[in-house]
Design a protein around this motif. Structure first.
Motif, PDB file in Angstrom:
ATOM      1  N   ASN A  28     -48.275  -5.180 -52.682  1.00 13.01           N
ATOM      2  CA  ASN A  28     -47.053  -4.421 -52.870  1.00 13.01           C
ATOM      3  C   ASN A  28     -45.892  -5.244 -52.316  1.00 13.01           C
ATOM      4  N   VAL A  29     -44.853  -5.415 -53.127  1.00 13.43           N
ATOM      5  CA  VAL A  29     -43.744  -6.287 -52.728  1.00 13.43           C
ATOM      6  C   VAL A  29     -43.013  -5.726 -51.505  1.00 13.43           C
ATOM      7  N   GLU A  30     -42.782  -4.434 -51.499  1.00 15.60           N
ATOM      8  CA  GLU A  30     -42.040  -3.842 -50.380  1.00 15.60           C
ATOM      9  C   GLU A  30     -42.775  -4.036 -49.060  1.00 15.60           C
ATOM     10  N   LYS A  31     -44.075  -3.805 -49.055  1.00 19.10           N
ATOM     11  CA  LYS A  31     -44.842  -3.995 -47.823  1.00 19.10           C
ATOM     12  C   LYS A  31     -44.940  -5.467 -47.461  1.00 19.10           C
ATOM     13  N   LEU A  32     -45.012  -6.328 -48.468  1.00 24.71           N
ATOM     14  CA  LEU A  32     -45.048  -7.764 -48.195  1.00 24.71           C
ATOM     15  C   LEU A  32     -43.775  -8.221 -47.495  1.00 24.71           C
ATOM     16  N   LEU A  33     -42.621  -7.753 -47.977  1.00 27.23           N
ATOM     17  CA  LEU A  33     -41.342  -8.148 -47.364  1.00 27.23           C
ATOM     18  C   LEU A  33     -41.175  -7.570 -45.967  1.00 27.23           C
ATOM     19  N   GLN A  34     -41.870  -6.509 -45.663  1.00 24.58           N
ATOM     20  CA  GLN A  34     -41.822  -5.954 -44.315  1.00 24.58           C
ATOM     21  C   GLN A  34     -42.764  -6.673 -43.359  1.00 24.58           C
ATOM     22  N   THR A  35     -43.801  -7.299 -43.903  1.00 16.19           N
ATOM     23  CA  THR A  35     -44.844  -7.881 -43.054  1.00 16.19           C
ATOM     24  C   THR A  35     -44.662  -9.375 -42.822  1.00 16.19           C
ATOM     25  N   MET A  36     -44.432 -10.138 -43.877  1.00 18.16           N
ATOM     26  CA  MET A  36     -44.465 -11.594 -43.764  1.00 18.16           C
ATOM     27  C   MET A  36     -43.389 -12.170 -42.844  1.00 18.16           C
ATOM     28  N   PRO A  37     -42.108 -11.775 -42.932  1.00 20.91           N
ATOM     29  CA  PRO A  37     -41.130 -12.347 -41.991  1.00 20.91           C
ATOM     30  C   PRO A  37     -41.501 -12.123 -40.538  1.00 20.91           C
TER      31      PRO A  37
END
Length: 337
Positions: free
Chosen positions: A58-67
């Motif tokens: 999921n893109v939204e969760k990815l952007l919350q996790t990776m940084p």
């Protein structure tokens, strides 16, 4: 004056939709380019990415996790571009390069693409993943720069070649299936070499694509795919049922043993009471009309044999009714001669 009225009527027709031509409506809309210097300045410190397995990512969760995992959550601006794509804007070149050195990238154990932004217009962009590749089983005497580049060119675009380390940095097209073995030939002899990708996570072991796993592969028969997906769930349920049955049988056996033990104990108590108790005396007038009662042996009363001996030698009892036992209240009167 008449021309002004015609312009006004044409404008009103356009607003109401009467003046729109639908003949070339499906034709591509041409875009106008702008100054490249402005674009490079705005997105010069940006990375563009795309998820490869939408069922697991999921893109939204990815952007919350990776940084946060990179330790740059306060220095990265993330944007969701839609269709599984996203943009990461950095503040410095050092932060951008530090992230690129961590590749290839994965989220939720599935690969995703992350490259430096370029002014490319394509539905699939971006699609390149740089992989460090090692060749296993390659003849050592043929380990040359030309041979390695020839093999690497069949896998993707060779970016960097480290001859002493025996590995290559290859830009792999994520839209194409990965190759894990190739045959090489030298003077009529063939040998199979194994291709190992560094930091490769979940992928389809049937077709080699990164967009799905084996359970969702379209090349696998539907029945086999359902068995692959549902069999672990069914086996877990069956295992739980077997465990519950075993526990139930163990509890039932324990309860049966406890019941038998308590029954034996109660029988033992009843039997001990039966043998240690004495019947009620028949000359006790206060218990007439009541059920038979038992009591435990009392040492203060003495044993049964002692009571018999004492009653046999008790002369006062004999003389209680005229000096003879037969002269009691229920004795027959002696006949007169």
């Amino acid at each position: 004056m008449g021309s002004l009225n015609r312009l006004r009527s044409a404008h009103q027709a356009d607003i109401k939709g009467k003046g729109i031509l639908y003949e070339d409506d499906d034709a591509p809309i041409k875009l106008v380019d702008r100054d490249d210097s402005f674009v490079i300045k705005e997105f010069g410190l940006a990375l563009i990415g795309k998820i490869l397995n939408p069922k697991k990512q999921n893109v939204e969760k990815l952007l919350q996790t990776m940084p946060s995992q990179w330790g740059l959550s306060e220095r990265i601006t993330a944007s969701d571009l839609g269709n599984g794509k996203f943009l990461l804007n950095f503040m410095t070149e050092e932060d951008l390069n530090s992230v690129l050195r961590r590749g290839p990238f994965h989220y939720n154990f599935c690969m995703f693409v992350l490259v430096r932004w370029e002014p490319i217009v394509h539905d699939d962009y971006p699609w390149i993943i740089p992989f460090w590749v090692q060749l296993i089983g390659f003849p050592l005497h043929l380990w040359t720069d030309a041979n390695l580049r020839n093999i690497g060119g069949r896998i993707g675009h060779v970016d960097t070649l480290e001859l002493t380390e025996g590995r290559m940095l290859i830009d792999v097209d994520s839209r194409r299936p990965l190759k894990f073995s190739r045959k090489v030939e030298y003077e009529g002899d063939e040998v199979t070499i194994e291709i190992k990708y560094d930091k490769l996570f979940k992928h389809c072991t049937t077709c080699g694509l990164l967009s799905h796993e084996k359970g969702y592969c379209p090349n696998v028969d539907v029945r086999s795919r359902l068995q692959h997906v549902e069999r672990p769930v069914f086996s877990r349920l069956q295992q739980n049922q077997d465990v519950s049955r075993q526990n139930w049988g163990r509890d039932a056996l324990a309860n049966t043993r406890a019941t038998q033990q308590s029954s034996l104990q109660s029988r033992g108590i009843q039997s001990s009471q039966y043998y240690t108790s004495k019947p009620l005396r028949s000359d006790d007038m206060s218990t007439l009309g009541q059920a038979a009662r038992y009591w435990e042996d009392d040492s203060s009363r003495g044993r049964h044999s002692d009571r018999i001996i004492r009653s046999r030698d008790d002369h006062s009892r004999r003389s209680r009714y005229g000096g003879a036992r037969g002269a009691g209240p229920y004795a027959r009167p002696s006949e007169k001669i």
